[in-house]
Write a protein that holds these residues in place. Structure first.
Motif, mmCIF file in Angstrom:
data_model
loop_
_atom_site.group_PDB
_atom_site.id
_atom_site.type_symbol
_atom_site.label_atom_id
_atom_site.label_comp_id
_atom_site.label_asym_id
_atom_site.label_seq_id
_atom_site.Cartn_x
_atom_site.Cartn_y
_atom_site.Cartn_z
ATOM 1 N N ARG A 1 0.852 -1.181 0.000
ATOM 2 C CA ARG A 1 0.000 0.000 0.000
ATOM 3 C C ARG A 1 0.888 1.231 0.000
ATOM 4 O O ARG A 1 1.995 1.209 0.515
ATOM 5 C CB ARG A 1 -0.858 -0.034 1.261
ATOM 6 N N MET A 2 0.387 2.306 -0.580
ATOM 7 C CA MET A 2 1.101 3.578 -0.526
ATOM 8 C C MET A 2 0.098 4.711 -0.640
ATOM 9 O O MET A 2 -1.059 4.489 -1.017
ATOM 10 C CB MET A 2 2.128 3.686 -1.648
ATOM 11 N N THR A 3 0.558 5.904 -0.321
ATOM 12 C CA THR A 3 -0.268 7.093 -0.498
ATOM 13 C C THR A 3 0.517 8.100 -1.328
ATOM 14 O O THR A 3 1.731 8.223 -1.177
ATOM 15 C CB THR A 3 -0.666 7.730 0.851
ATOM 16 N N VAL A 4 -0.194 8.797 -2.213
ATOM 17 C CA VAL A 4 0.407 9.806 -3.082
ATOM 18 C C VAL A 4 -0.532 11.008 -3.101
ATOM 19 O O VAL A 4 -1.756 10.844 -3.165
ATOM 20 C CB VAL A 4 0.593 9.265 -4.526
ATOM 21 N N ILE A 5 0.037 12.203 -3.043
ATOM 22 C CA ILE A 5 -0.780 13.411 -3.113
ATOM 23 C C ILE A 5 -1.568 13.392 -4.431
ATOM 24 O O ILE A 5 -1.003 13.164 -5.496
ATOM 25 C CB ILE A 5 0.093 14.678 -3.004
ATOM 26 N N THR A 6 -2.870 13.613 -4.362
ATOM 27 C CA THR A 6 -3.738 13.473 -5.541
ATOM 28 C C THR A 6 -3.329 14.361 -6.706
ATOM 29 O O THR A 6 -3.570 13.999 -7.861
ATOM 30 C CB THR A 6 -5.211 13.781 -5.196
ATOM 31 N N GLN A 7 -2.713 15.481 -6.444
ATOM 32 C CA GLN A 7 -2.296 16.392 -7.514
ATOM 33 C C GLN A 7 -1.078 15.880 -8.284
ATOM 34 O O GLN A 7 -0.704 16.450 -9.301
ATOM 35 C CB GLN A 7 -1.987 17.793 -6.945
ATOM 36 N N ARG A 8 -0.485 14.791 -7.847
ATOM 37 C CA ARG A 8 0.720 14.246 -8.480
ATOM 38 C C ARG A 8 0.350 13.238 -9.573
ATOM 39 O O ARG A 8 0.719 12.071 -9.548
ATOM 40 C CB ARG A 8 1.606 13.576 -7.426
ATOM 41 N N ASP A 9 -0.397 13.699 -10.582
ATOM 42 C CA ASP A 9 -0.901 12.822 -11.651
ATOM 43 C C ASP A 9 0.198 12.013 -12.327
ATOM 44 O O ASP A 9 0.033 10.822 -12.589
ATOM 45 C CB ASP A 9 -1.643 13.641 -12.710
ATOM 46 N N GLU A 10 1.330 12.648 -12.627
ATOM 47 C CA GLU A 10 2.417 11.960 -13.319
ATOM 48 C C GLU A 10 3.001 10.841 -12.461
ATOM 49 O O GLU A 10 3.307 9.752 -12.942
ATOM 50 C CB GLU A 10 3.508 12.977 -13.692
ATOM 51 N N LEU A 11 3.117 11.080 -11.167
ATOM 52 C CA LEU A 11 3.637 10.070 -10.257
ATOM 53 C C LEU A 11 2.644 8.921 -10.088
ATOM 54 O O LEU A 11 3.035 7.746 -10.095
ATOM 55 C CB LEU A 11 3.971 10.704 -8.905
ATOM 56 N N ILE A 12 1.369 9.248 -9.964
ATOM 57 C CA ILE A 12 0.340 8.210 -9.857
ATOM 58 C C ILE A 12 0.344 7.341 -11.112
ATOM 59 O O ILE A 12 0.253 6.108 -11.037
ATOM 60 C CB ILE A 12 -1.039 8.834 -9.584
ATOM 61 N N ALA A 13 0.506 7.959 -12.278
ATOM 62 C CA ALA A 13 0.569 7.210 -13.541
ATOM 63 C C ALA A 13 1.800 6.307 -13.576
ATOM 64 O O ALA A 13 1.735 5.177 -14.078
ATOM 65 C CB ALA A 13 0.574 8.170 -14.727
ATOM 66 N N TRP A 14 2.921 6.779 -13.030
ATOM 67 C CA TRP A 14 4.145 5.960 -12.988
ATOM 68 C C TRP A 14 3.909 4.727 -12.117
ATOM 69 O O TRP A 14 4.255 3.606 -12.504
ATOM 70 C CB TRP A 14 5.314 6.801 -12.464
ATOM 71 N N TYR A 15 3.311 4.933 -10.947
ATOM 72 C CA TYR A 15 3.012 3.787 -10.079
ATOM 73 C C TYR A 15 2.011 2.846 -10.747
ATOM 74 O O TYR A 15 2.107 1.622 -10.592
ATOM 75 C CB TYR A 15 2.492 4.247 -8.715
ATOM 76 N N ALA A 16 1.065 3.377 -11.500
ATOM 77 C CA ALA A 16 0.106 2.522 -12.217
ATOM 78 C C ALA A 16 0.845 1.620 -13.209
ATOM 79 O O ALA A 16 0.495 0.447 -13.363
ATOM 80 C CB ALA A 16 -0.937 3.370 -12.933
ATOM 81 N N ARG A 17 1.868 2.149 -13.854
ATOM 82 C CA ARG A 17 2.654 1.325 -14.786
ATOM 83 C C ARG A 17 3.410 0.220 -14.064
ATOM 84 O O ARG A 17 3.789 -0.781 -14.669
ATOM 85 C CB ARG A 17 3.618 2.198 -15.597
ATOM 86 N N LEU A 18 3.609 0.382 -12.766
ATOM 87 C CA LEU A 18 4.260 -0.649 -11.953
ATOM 88 C C LEU A 18 3.246 -1.594 -11.316
ATOM 89 O O LEU A 18 3.618 -2.475 -10.542
ATOM 90 C CB LEU A 18 5.122 -0.009 -10.864
ATOM 91 N N GLY A 19 1.958 -1.396 -11.618
ATOM 92 C CA GLY A 19 0.921 -2.306 -11.134
ATOM 93 C C GLY A 19 0.115 -1.821 -9.951
ATOM 94 O O GLY A 19 -0.730 -2.552 -9.439
ATOM 95 N N TYR A 20 0.331 -0.584 -9.502
ATOM 96 C CA TYR A 20 -0.427 -0.043 -8.371
ATOM 97 C C TYR A 20 -1.717 0.586 -8.873
ATOM 98 O O TYR A 20 -1.719 1.285 -9.875
ATOM 99 C CB TYR A 20 0.419 0.993 -7.616
ATOM 100 N N THR A 21 -2.806 0.314 -8.160
ATOM 101 C CA THR A 21 -4.104 0.858 -8.559
ATOM 102 C C THR A 21 -4.742 1.606 -7.392
ATOM 103 O O THR A 21 -4.581 1.212 -6.228
ATOM 104 C CB THR A 21 -5.064 -0.262 -9.022
ATOM 105 N N PRO A 22 -5.491 2.658 -7.703
ATOM 106 C CA PRO A 22 -6.202 3.383 -6.641
ATOM 107 C C PRO A 22 -7.242 2.475 -5.984
ATOM 108 O O PRO A 22 -7.928 1.714 -6.660
ATOM 109 C CB PRO A 22 -6.877 4.534 -7.384
ATOM 110 N N THR A 23 -7.352 2.576 -4.672
ATOM 111 C CA THR A 23 -8.325 1.765 -3.939
ATOM 112 C C THR A 23 -9.672 2.469 -3.827
ATOM 113 O O THR A 23 -10.645 1.849 -3.430
ATOM 114 C CB THR A 23 -7.823 1.488 -2.507
ATOM 115 N N GLY A 24 -9.690 3.766 -4.129
ATOM 116 C CA GLY A 24 -10.888 4.568 -3.908
ATOM 117 C C GLY A 24 -10.855 5.276 -2.568
ATOM 118 O O GLY A 24 -11.681 6.144 -2.300
#
Length: 175
Positions: free
Chosen positions: A123-146
């Motif tokens: 699990r991890m947390t990322v500031i919501t405004q960090r779209d590019e970072l969230i997209a990078w983690y998504a490419r590594l298999g991380y998905t938002p939990t809601g």
């Protein structure tokens, strides 16, 4: 020629170098050399020697360092939580960002979580405004939990917000 990364557990004598690395990756003008800067969102510090020493003193936390040719190039925190491991404070020297160090650190953190701590999810947390970072983690298999978590406004240990709408999105990955 790229030299191999070496991973090791952090020790108390590493604290000043870890603080300098984390600050350079997230805060101030130096952080703008990389793509993980939070300088447009937060002023102040990202961490300090006290926080790093507390992390190192916790039986539930691993602080993994990445070195290349004996020089600290990255770090990541892995916390042993109840239902999953937590990945945090992923930091790579700004001039080396985009070269695979972060990806390798995440893979090592996942190995530690799975093989040493016995977890099946990270699990991890990322500031919501960090779209590019969230997209990078998504490419590594991380998905938002809601789920989201509040930003710790009013606690300067975590930075001085430049805006009033910061919140963390929770990401998760099966290991």
């Amino acid at each position: 020629m790229t030299t191999t990364l070496r991973f090791r557990a952090a020790h108390h004598d590493d604290v000043p170098a870890i603080v300098a690395l984390v600050e350079s990756a997230y805060r101030g003008d130096a952080s703008r050399a990389g793509w993980t800067t939070e300088a447009d969102l937060l002023d102040g510090q990202r961490t300090d020697a006290r926080e790093i020493a507390e992390l190192l003193g916790s039986a539930h936390t691993r602080l993994v360092l990445a070195e290349r040719e004996g020089s600290l190039v990255g770090c990541v925190v892995v916390k042993d939580e109840d239902e999953s491991a937590y990945l945090g404070m992923l930091s790579v020297r700004p001039m080396l960002q985009g070269g695979g160090v972060g990806r390798a650190l995440v893979a090592e953190a996942e190995r530690v979580a799975r093989d040493e701590l016995g977890h099946r999810t990270m699990r991890m947390t990322v500031i919501t405004q960090r779209d590019e970072l969230i997209a990078w983690y998504a490419r590594l298999g991380y998905t938002p939990t809601g789920d989201t978590e509040p930003f710790p406004y009013g606690d300067p240990r975590f930075g001085l917000p430049r805006r009033d709408d910061l919140v963390f999105v929770v990401l998760k990955k099966a290991l």
